[in-house]
Design an enzyme around this catalytic site. Structure first.
Site, mmCIF file in Angstrom:
data_model
loop_
_atom_site.group_PDB
_atom_site.id
_atom_site.type_symbol
_atom_site.label_atom_id
_atom_site.label_comp_id
_atom_site.label_asym_id
_atom_site.label_seq_id
_atom_site.Cartn_x
_atom_site.Cartn_y
_atom_site.Cartn_z
ATOM 1 C CG PHE A 1 -1.334 6.345 -0.719
ATOM 2 C CD1 PHE A 1 -0.882 7.619 -1.025
ATOM 3 C CD2 PHE A 1 -1.781 5.539 -1.755
ATOM 4 C CE1 PHE A 1 -0.892 8.082 -2.328
ATOM 5 C CE2 PHE A 1 -1.798 5.998 -3.056
ATOM 6 C CZ PHE A 1 -1.352 7.271 -3.351
ATOM 7 C CD GLU B 1 -4.267 0.116 -9.370
ATOM 8 O OE1 GLU B 1 -5.473 -0.060 -9.649
ATOM 9 O OE2 GLU B 1 -3.364 0.085 -10.218
ATOM 10 C CG ASN C 1 -1.671 1.309 1.404
ATOM 11 O OD1 ASN C 1 -1.733 2.129 0.483
ATOM 12 N ND2 ASN C 1 -2.260 1.504 2.571
ATOM 13 C CD GLU D 1 -9.772 -1.215 8.129
ATOM 14 O OE1 GLU D 1 -10.584 -0.414 7.623
ATOM 15 O OE2 GLU D 1 -8.537 -1.124 7.959
ATOM 16 C CG ASP E 1 -1.837 -3.870 12.335
ATOM 17 O OD1 ASP E 1 -0.963 -4.731 12.164
ATOM 18 O OD2 ASP E 1 -1.809 -3.046 13.272
ATOM 19 C CG ASP F 1 -7.930 2.744 15.299
ATOM 20 O OD1 ASP F 1 -7.135 3.392 14.603
ATOM 21 O OD2 ASP F 1 -8.028 1.516 15.228
ATOM 22 C CG ASP G 1 -8.281 -7.089 12.959
ATOM 23 O OD1 ASP G 1 -8.411 -7.285 14.173
ATOM 24 O OD2 ASP G 1 -8.100 -8.010 12.136
ATOM 25 C CB SER H 1 -0.402 4.736 11.707
ATOM 26 O OG SER H 1 -0.442 5.547 10.548
ATOM 27 N N GLY H 2 -0.013 2.048 13.139
ATOM 28 C CA GLY H 2 -0.075 1.296 14.386
ATOM 29 C C GLY H 2 0.896 0.133 14.444
#
Length: 655
Positions: free
Chosen positions: A190, A221, A188, A625, A247, A344, A623, A278-279
């Site tokens: 980004f 993408e 990824n 999300e 993650d 989060d 997770d 980040s995490g």
């Protein structure tokens, strides 16, 4: 406390009980029969020499070194011009070696062969620094004899790095090494602060090339691109799938595999994670399992890359989560409600800050601290897990009351539109990314600071004849190259854009129609069977976590293991002060939060749980999300997945 717990576990675990598996493929049948007939060898001591030899140095001439290889380290001692009483960098642990290769001089008159070893030792300031040590095998009169000696060392080193058994010294030949493992890398670009692609190109690809691993790489993408891709992947062509991001990308891959019709076989695919997000909670747990000290950023990435090169795998517990609408997803990390999920999700707008987004989000969350009324029910583990601290200081549920909540509201969901990626493999990536160990030309190795390739220090100096790599040991001279991997689909390939793509945003996980049955869970909304424990009241946070880490620097459950068969429930009841909550999170960096004696903190290991928010507003995450808000329940499935972890280490004592 953590070291004591782990030392007890490692001390009670016999070698035959180790569940970590290696990169090595199955040996040939002749070797199978020989091993079956031979008596089991006694375990070698860590200091038992396996190989010993004398080498010259390169590019500096005149120095001589004695090399001794054991099962744990490479010992380097200078012999000429002056022996060193205390050699600097004379002990190189295998845990910091990424790989090695044999080289030869372009000069026809040079009969020596060259052994190049790639290391990532920690510098004085703590960060890892890449170094390539090149030794000259010149004890024989002909190049062929010297090359055979150098290849014997490469074979022995690579076998130890990949966890393969070594025969007697005279039987170490290149045929012992299997074909290079084939990795599918999903990046990824980004991830984190948008530096995932740069780190991949500058650090990850060179290291796995040094390790002799074969790879193809795809940039994701859009959200759920990785999930769609693995659903249409021919898994037999790969030995593992590795994600380079946070993650979230690992979550997509895992759920994509479990949503395949052949999920029972697909979920056995070893999955690896290289932290560029980040995490990085799972990477933090992998780093700790490998014996490295806590690390963040690039240091964490290099640690996990070194472990990936070793290739050991470990069973991974997975959590099946059923949401209010009946949709189901699979978690490898955590289910959160309250303070953790609020931070989060609400810190997403600070994603450009990288890891600092969580610090800022925590400060804002503490300023607007609130509690949520709800009900938490769980089925305790049959055998109590190791306590995270003084067991007497942890509040336990007293009520055995099980209550049937009102039926959850019906939530309409649009069907999932899948469009499997038609990007063929390999992708039209830059040449440096396309280079693979099976190629006869070396991949330019970048310096750790992103500067020019350090070719002068690796391959020779001013006035020296340049060196070139020998053919890979696992692909003998004259053998045909590996067959081209088939594309994911036969459609017209898309043209990947290099820039202008929007960053990944959290997307609601799609419903999984496959996967194992949740035999411990009644239908959501039905009464719970006997044996469940129920808590009701105001909660500041409820966290159900599987591995040890909540993020790379937050050790939420110090005693948790990847395959302990439990989901670890942590909760903080209402009434906790802001100061105490801050102390809890600060102590979590060292795993000492259970020792603070906070009366509002609770913990229980469970096989299944049900969480019923009784407030109309709130956030739930799986997770990291965001998922639909409402009642949910989950069950642990022990050892359902497979995680690439590298060999186990001794926590806190890693190099």
């Amino acid at each position: 406390m953590n070291k004591h717990l782990e030392s007890e576990e490692s001390g009670n675990q016999k070698p035959e009980q180790q569940v970590t598996r290696s990169w090595g493929h199955r040996p040939r049948r002749a070797l199978d029969r020989a091993e079956a007939m031979a008596p089991s060898p006694a375990p070698l001591a860590a200091s038992t020499p396996l190989l010993h030899g004398e080498f010259g140095s390169y590019p500096a001439r005149g120095s001589r070194f004695a090399l001794t290889l054991t099962s744990q380290a490479l010992h380097i001692q200078r012999l000429l011009p002056k022996p060193e009483a205390r050699p600097r960098d004379g002990l190189v642990p295998l845990s910091v070696i990424s790989g090695c290769c044999t080289l030869r001089s372009h000069s026809p008159s040079d009969s020596a062969a060259y052994l190049c070893i790639y290391t990532y030792l920690r510098g004085r300031r703590g960060g890892r620094r890449r170094a390539a040590r090149t030794f000259q095998a010149d004890g024989a009169a002909t190049y062929e004899e010297n090359r055979a000696e150098a290849q014997r060392w490469v074979t022995a080193l690579m076998s130890l790095l990949r966890g393969l058994p070594l025969p007697g010294e005279e039987e170490i030949t290149p045929e012992l090494l299997p074909r290079p493992p084939r990795l599918l890398l999903l990046v990824n670009p980004f991830g984190g602060r948008g530096q995932a692609w740069q780190w991949c190109e500058s650090h990850v690809l060179p290291m796995i090339s040094e390790a002799g691993l074969s790879f193809n790489l795809i940039q994701t993408e859009r959200p759920n691109h990785a999930r769609e891709l693995v659903q249409g992947l021919s898994l037999s062509e790969w030995d593992s799938i590795v994600t380079l991001s946070g993650d979230g990308l690992f979550y997509e891959v895992l759920n994509g595999l479990l949503d395949r019709p052949d999920w029972e076989q697909a979920v056995k695919m070893p999955l690896g994670i290289l932290p560029c997000g980040s995490g990085n909670a799972l990477a933090g747990a992998v780093n700790r399992h490998g014996g490295f000290p806590p690390a963040l950023g690039l240091d964490l990435l290099l640690n996990c890359s070194l472990l990936l090169c070793r290739g050991g795998s470990h069973p991974l517990d997975l959590l099946s989560v059923t949401l209010a609408s009946g949709a189901r997803c699979f978690s490898f990390l955590s289910v959160a409600w309250g303070f953790v999920s609020d931070v989060d999700i609400q810190s997403e707008r600070f994603r450009a800050l990288g890891k600092a987004r969580f610090t800022l989000g925590t400060v804002l969350g503490l300023a607007a601290l609130r509690s949520y009324h709800g009900r938490l029910s769980y089925l305790p583990t049959t055998v109590e897990s190791a306590s995270p601290g003084p067991a007497q200081g942890l509040p336990r549920a007293k009520s055995e009351l099980t209550l049937a909540p009102a039926p959850p509201p019906t939530v309409a969901h649009s069907p999932l539109h899948r469009s499997v990626s038609d990007l063929p493999l390999p992708l039209p990536l830059p040449q440096t990314a396309l280079a693979s160990p099976s190629s006869p030309e070396p991949m330019p190795v970048q310096s750790l600071n992103g500067g020019v390739p350090e070719l002068a220090g690796d391959w020779g100096g001013p006035g020296e004849a340049p060196l070139s790599p020998d053919p890979p040991l696992s692909q003998p001279c004259g053998s045909p190259k590996a067959t081209t991997l088939s594309p994911i689909t036969e459609g017209r390939p898309e043209t990947p854009t290099a820039c202008g793509l929007p960053p990944h945003t959290p997307a609601a996980p799609a419903a999984s129609t496959e996967g194992p049955k949740d035999h411990l869970l009644p239908p959501l909304g039905s009464p719970l069977p006997p044996g469940w424990v129920t808590l009701e009241g105001d909660f500041v946070l409820v966290l159900a976590i599987s591995p040890s880490h909540l993020s790379a620097d937050m050790l939420a459950v110090p005693h948790a293991r990847f395959d302990d068969g439990a989901v670890h429930l942590l909760w903080v009841r209402g009434g906790v002060s802001r100061a105490m909550l801050l102390r809890l999170f600060l102590a979590m960096e060292h795993g000492s939060h259970f020792n603070l004696g906070c009366p509002q903190v609770g913990y229980a290991p469970a096989r299944a749980f049900r969480l019923e928010p009784l407030t109309s507003r709130g956030l739930l995450t799986v997770d990291g999300e965001l998922v639909e808000y409402g009642p949910l329940q989950a069950q642990i499935h022990p050892g359902l997945g497979t995680l690439l972890t590298g060999p186990p280490g001794c926590t806190g004592q890693g190099p």
